[in-house]
Write a protein that holds these residues in place. Structure first.
Motif, short mmCIF file in Angstrom:
data_model
loop_
_atom_site.label_atom_id
_atom_site.label_comp_id
_atom_site.label_asym_id
_atom_site.label_seq_id
_atom_site.Cartn_x
_atom_site.Cartn_y
_atom_site.Cartn_z
N GLU A 1 53.89 37.73 42.33
CA GLU A 1 52.63 37.77 43.07
C GLU A 1 52.46 36.54 43.96
O GLU A 1 51.90 36.63 45.06
N GLU B 1 54.72 37.14 46.98
CA GLU B 1 54.18 38.17 47.86
C GLU B 1 52.92 37.71 48.58
O GLU B 1 52.59 38.25 49.64
N SER C 1 49.82 37.82 47.11
CA SER C 1 48.62 38.39 46.51
C SER C 1 47.95 37.42 45.55
O SER C 1 46.78 37.58 45.20
N LYS D 1 47.16 33.28 45.18
CA LYS D 1 47.12 32.09 46.02
C LYS D 1 47.23 30.78 45.24
O LYS D 1 47.44 29.73 45.85
#
Length: 753
Positions: free
Chosen positions: A327, A330, A332, A334
Motif C-alpha cells: 500500500e 502504491e 494508497s 501515506k
C-alpha cells in the motif's frame, strides 16, 4: 536552496513552528554524477550482455563499477561500499552474468539478510538476468517443495537466498549441500546489516558454506561501512579482502533538518509531524529504534490527529508487513512508522519524507534511513527530532560535525560462545562426523557443553551428532538472537516472542506492551516456562511504562588488559545478573512520571556476555553518595559517548558503576555483540567526547542533556554532572590504580547484603 528543496524546507518550518517546535539546523545535501568509467563497447564483456545494457540505455559504467568488475573477474574476495541506488548491484552482477555467458555451469549465490528483501531484489534483478537468456530461482523457507525439487535437479546459474536458509540447508539437507558445493561465488548484499549478534552468526554460516564449497569466491556489498576490509576479513574468515568504494549516496538532493520538539514528548511530536506532513500530500516514513515506541507513535497519530498511520516492525505477521509495503508503494497509504525493518532496500516506491523520532543508534543507520527519501530525481526531506539526550544535545550544538562524520565501523564478536554452540552442532549435522583437533578454537570451546547436553557424542578425537536432539536444537534456535526467547501469550495463544534479557524490560508484570496496535498488559512473566501472559486493555490508555532494575557483576574472566593514562582497563567474559525491582508509569503525551510501583520480590536472571571493566582514580569526595553519583554519571556519559566514537548503540551496551571508581560496560546481548570491544579499544576518544558533554551542559548538576539515560535502571537517581567532570578533568594528573576484579565482586556482595 532552490526549487523543490526550498519548498520542502518552507513547508517543514510552517508545520514545526505551528506546534511550538523549532528548527535547529538545515543542511542541504546534493550529490552529482559518480565518476564515469569506460564505455560499454570497450569492456571485455560478452556481446550479448553489452547489447542488453545498451538496450536499457546504459552506454557507460561508473569508475567504481569497472574496478569491482576487474576484481571479481580476477577471482579476488571483495567488499563493495556504495550508497543505496548508486549502482552497486550492477557492480557485482555484471561480472557474474558475464562469467555464466562465457562458460555455462557456473553457479552463484546472491544472499540477502531477509526473505522479504531477497524476494524484493529478485524482482529487480530478473530483467537483466532474463534479458540475456539466463535463469534464477529464489530458494528459501517459503519455496514450495515441487519448486525446490526442480532447483536441486536442474540448478539455475543464480540462486537468491538468505543466511537462515543456508544455515538450515547445510545442516539438514543433503540436496542443499550438493547444490551449494558447486557454487563458484557467493554475494552477501546489504553487508552493513551483518553486525553484532547477527554478524557473528553469519560469520559461521559463511565458514560452514566454505567447508562445502571450498573454492568459493566471497563478495560483500554494503552502503555504509567504516571498516569494510576489516569487517569483510572477519565475516569471510579470510586473511585479505579487497575493497572498492563508490559514491556515498545516490544522485540528487536531500534537505536534512534537526528539530527541537519543545514542550511535547518526542513521541507525541513525532506523531504530529508524520500526520501533518502526510496531510500535506507527502508520503512519509517514520522511524524509531524500539518496537514499542513505533506502536506508540502510530497510535498517537491515529488517536490525536485522525491520520491513517500503519506500523512495520519485526514480530508482526508477514501478511501485515507485506500489505503495508504494497500500500505504501502504491500510494494508497501515506504514512508508516517502522523500526529497522524498512531501513533496507525493500521497494516501497517513492518517499517524500523520513521522520526519525530520535537520532538512530548509529550514524550508518541514519544514512540508511535518510537514503529512503527523495528517490528517482525528487528532493527528499529528512527530519530528526533532537531533545533530552546527551548525544542529541552534543550534535544540536555541533550539527556540522554530525553531517561531516565518516561511516561507523562494523563490529561483531567472533568468540560469542552462545553463537558458537549453535554452529558447532550445525556443523556436526552438516558433516556427520567432526575431528576435534581440526575445529576452530571458538567451536572447540563448546564441545564439552554439547556433550553434556546430549547433542554430540565423542569417540576419541571424533565427534558425531546425536541426530534427533541435535536437529531439535537447531530448529529451536535462530540466527537473529543469542539469548533464549520468551513467548508472548494472549488468550492461551502465542502471538509473538521477545529475546532475553530485553524481555525482562518489556514484559515484566505491569508492563504495557503494544502488539499490532493493540495495548496489552503483562500479568505474569514466568522465567521457568519462558512465557509472558498478557491481557488486553482498552484503546483509551494514555500511559506507557519503564522498568526499574539493578545490575550486579557476579564474575569476570579477564582476557586482556591495558592502561589508558590513569585508567586501568580489562576486557573479557562478564557474568551479569539483572534484577527488575518494579516500574514507573509515564504519561504518553508529556513523558512525565505519574506513579512508581515496587515489587515485593525482584525478578532476576543472569547470563554471560563480553565487557570492559574500568578503574578510575578514586577521588576524595565528601560523602559516599557524592562518590556514587560521580561514577554513576560517568558510566552513563561514557555509554552515550560510545555512540559517535565506536558506532555502538546505547541499546547494544549496558553498564554498572561503583563508588570505588569501578565501571563495567558490557554487551547487552547474551554472549556478546562486539560493541564493548570497541569501547575497550577506543576509550581515550570516548572520554574526550564524554568530557565535552558534561563540560558544555549548563544544568545545575545533571539532566537528560548530559548524564541522564532513558535506560537507567534506577530512574536516574544519584547522578552528578560536576562529579563526572571532576573525574575526567583530573585524569592527566593522577596515577593509575590497579583494577581489582575481586573488589567489584565484594562491592556486589555488600550491595546484596
Amino acid at each position: 536552496m532552490e526549487g523543490g528543496g526550498r519548498g520542502l524546507s518552507d513547508l517543514l518550518r510552517k508545520v514545526v513552528e505551528s506546534k511550538g517546535g523549532r528548527l535547529i539546523y538545515l543542511y542541504r545535501e546534493a550529490e552529482g554524477e559518480p565518476e564515469l568509467g569506460p564505455g560499454i563497447s570497450g569492456l571485455p564483456l560478452p556481446d550479448k550482455l553489452k547489447s542488453a545494457l545498451e538496450a536499457e540505455g546504459i552506454h557507460r559504467l561508473y569508475r567504481f563499477q569497472q574496478e569491482a568488475i576487474d576484481e571479481i573477474e580476477a577471482g579476488r574476495d571483495l567488499v563493495i561500499v556504495a550508497g543505496t541506488g548508486t549502482g552497486k548491484t550492477e557492480a557485482f552482477l555484471l561480472p557474474l552474468v558475464a562469467r555464466v555467458l562465457r562458460q555455462r555451469g557456473n553457479r552463484f549465490l546472491l544472499v540477502y539478510p531477509t526473505k522479504a528483501l531477497a524476494r524484493d531484489q529478485a524482482r529487480r534483478l530478473s530483467p537483466l538476468i532474463a534479458s540475456v537468456g539466463l535463469r534464477y530461482s529464489v530458494l528459501d523457507g517459503d519455496t514450495p517443495a515441487s519448486e525446490r525439487r526442480g532447483i536441486y535437479e536442474d540448478p539455475p546459474p543464480f540462486i537468491i537466498t538468505n543466511p537462515d536458509m543456508i544455515h538450515i540447508g547445510l545442516a539438514e539437507s543433503k540436496e542443499f549441500r550438493e547444490l551449494v558445493s558447486e557454487v563458484n561465488a557467493a554475494v552477501f548484499d546489504e553487508m552493513h546489516v551483518y553486525q553484532g549478534v547477527l554478524g557473528s552468526h553469519v560469520k559461521w554460516v559463511i565458514y560452514r558454506l566454505s567447508q562445502v564449497a571450498d573454492e568459493v569466491q566471497l563478495i560483500g556489498a554494503g552502503a555504509t561501512i567504516g571498516n569494510p576490509g576489516e569487517l569483510g576479513a572477519k565475516l569471510f574468515s579470510r586473511d585479505s579482502v579487497r575493497v572498492v568504494t563508490g559514491p556515498r549516496r545516490r544522485r540528487g538532493e536531500a534537505i536534512h533538518a534537526f528539530v527541537d520538539y519543545g514542550r511535547f514528548s518526542r513521541w507525541s511530536f513525532a506523531a504530529y509531524l508524520i500526520a501533518a506532513l502526510a496531510s500535506e500530500g507527502l508520503k512519509v516514513l517514520g522511524f524509531t529504534d524500539s518496537q514499542q515506541m513505533a506502536e506508540l507513535v502510530a497510535r498517537l497519530a491515529r488517536k490525536s490527529y485522525n491520520a491513517r498511520v500503519e506500523v512495520h516492525r519485526a514480530g508482526l505477521p508477514v501478511e501485515h508487513r507485506r500489505r503495508v509495503e504494497r500500500e505504501l508503494a502504491e500510494g494508497s497509504l501515506k504514512a508508516v512508522v517502522a523500526t529497522s525493518t524498512l531501513e533496507l532496500g525493500i521497494d516501497i516506491g517513492d518517499l517524500d519524507a523520513v521522520v526519525m523520532a530520535s537520532l538512530p543508534k548509529s550514524f550508518n543507520s541514519y544514512v540508511q534511513r535518510a537514503g529512503r527519501a527523495g528517490r528517482r530525481g525528487r528532493p527528499g526531506l529528512v527530519v530528526t527530532l533532537l531533545g533530552d539526550d546527551p548525544i542529541e544535545a552534543y550534535y544540536a550544538s555541533r550539527p556540522e560535525e554530525f553531517f561531516s562524520r565518516e561511516p561507523d565501523p562494523g563490529y561483531i564478536e567472533p568468540n560469542n560462545p552462545e553463537v558458537a554452540k549453535l554452529h558447532l552442532v550445525a556443523l556436526a549435522l552438516q558433516r556427520g562426523v567432526l575431528r576435534r583437533g581440526s575445529l576452530p578454537k571458538e567451536l572447540e570451546a563448546s564441545v564439552a557443553w554439547a556433550e553434556q547436553r546430549g547433542l554430540l557424542k565423542a569417540r576419541g578425537d571424533l565427534l558425531a551428532p546425536e541426530w534427533r536432539s541435535a536437529r531439535e536444537f537447531i530448529s529451536s534456535v535462530g540466527l537473529r538472537s543469542a539469548g533464549p526467547m520468551v513467548k508472548i501469550v494472549l488468550n492461551n495463544k502465542v502471538i509473538g516472542e521477545r529475546e532475553m534479557p530485553m524481555a525482562l524490560y518489556d514484559l515484566h508484570p505491569g508492563a504495557l506492551y503494544y502488539h499490532a496496535g493493540a495495548p496489552l498488559l503483562s500479568s505474569k512473566l514466568d522465567l521457568q516456562s519462558m512465557r509472558a501472559y498478557m491481557v488486553k486493555l482498552s484503546e483509551s490508555v494514555s500511559f506507557y511504562t519503564k522498568p526499574l532494575y539493578s545490575i550486579d557483576i557476579l564474575e569476570m574472566n579477564v582476557e586482556e588488559s591495558r592502561l589508558y593514562g590513569s585508567v586501568s582497563a580489562a576486557y573479557g567474559d562478564v557474568h551479569v545478573r539483572v534484577s527488575v525491582t518494579g516500574y514507573v508509569v509515564k504519561d504518553e503525551l508529556s513523558g512525565a512520571t505519574t506513579s512508581e510501583v515496587e515489587y515485593e520480590e525482584p525478578i532476576t536472571w543472569d547470563y554471560w556476555t563480553k565487557g570492559v571493566a574500568l578503574k578510575y582514580p578514586l577521588l576524595d569526595f565528601d560523602t559516599l553518595e557524592a562518590s556514587l553519583s560521580a561514577y554513576h554519571a560517568l558510566e552513563h556519559v561514557l555509554i552515550s559517548a560510545s555512540r559517535p566514537v565506536a558506532g555502538a548503540s546505547d541499546t547494544d551496551l549496558s553498564g554498572v558503576s561503583y563508588p570505588t571508581g569501578h565501571i563495567v560496560i558490557y554487551d547487552s546481548h547474551v554472549g556478546g555483540n562486539g560493541a564493548s570491544r570497541l569501547v575497550y579499544e577506543r576509550l581515550t576518544k570516548i572520554q574526550d567526547v564524554a568530557k565535552v558533554i558534561v563540560s558544555s551542559c549548563t544544568c545545575e548538576d545533571g539532566c537528560p542533556r548530559c548524564v541522564f539515560s532513558p535506560y537507567c535502571g534506577n530512574n536516574n537517581k544519584f547522578l552528578s554532572r560536576h562529579g563526572a567532570l571532576r573525574v575526567l578533568s583530573q585524569l592527566t594528573s593522577l596515577k593509575s590504580e590497579s583494577l581489582d576484579i575481586e573488589e567489584i565482586k565484594r562491592s556486589h556482595r555488600l550491595k546484596a547484603a
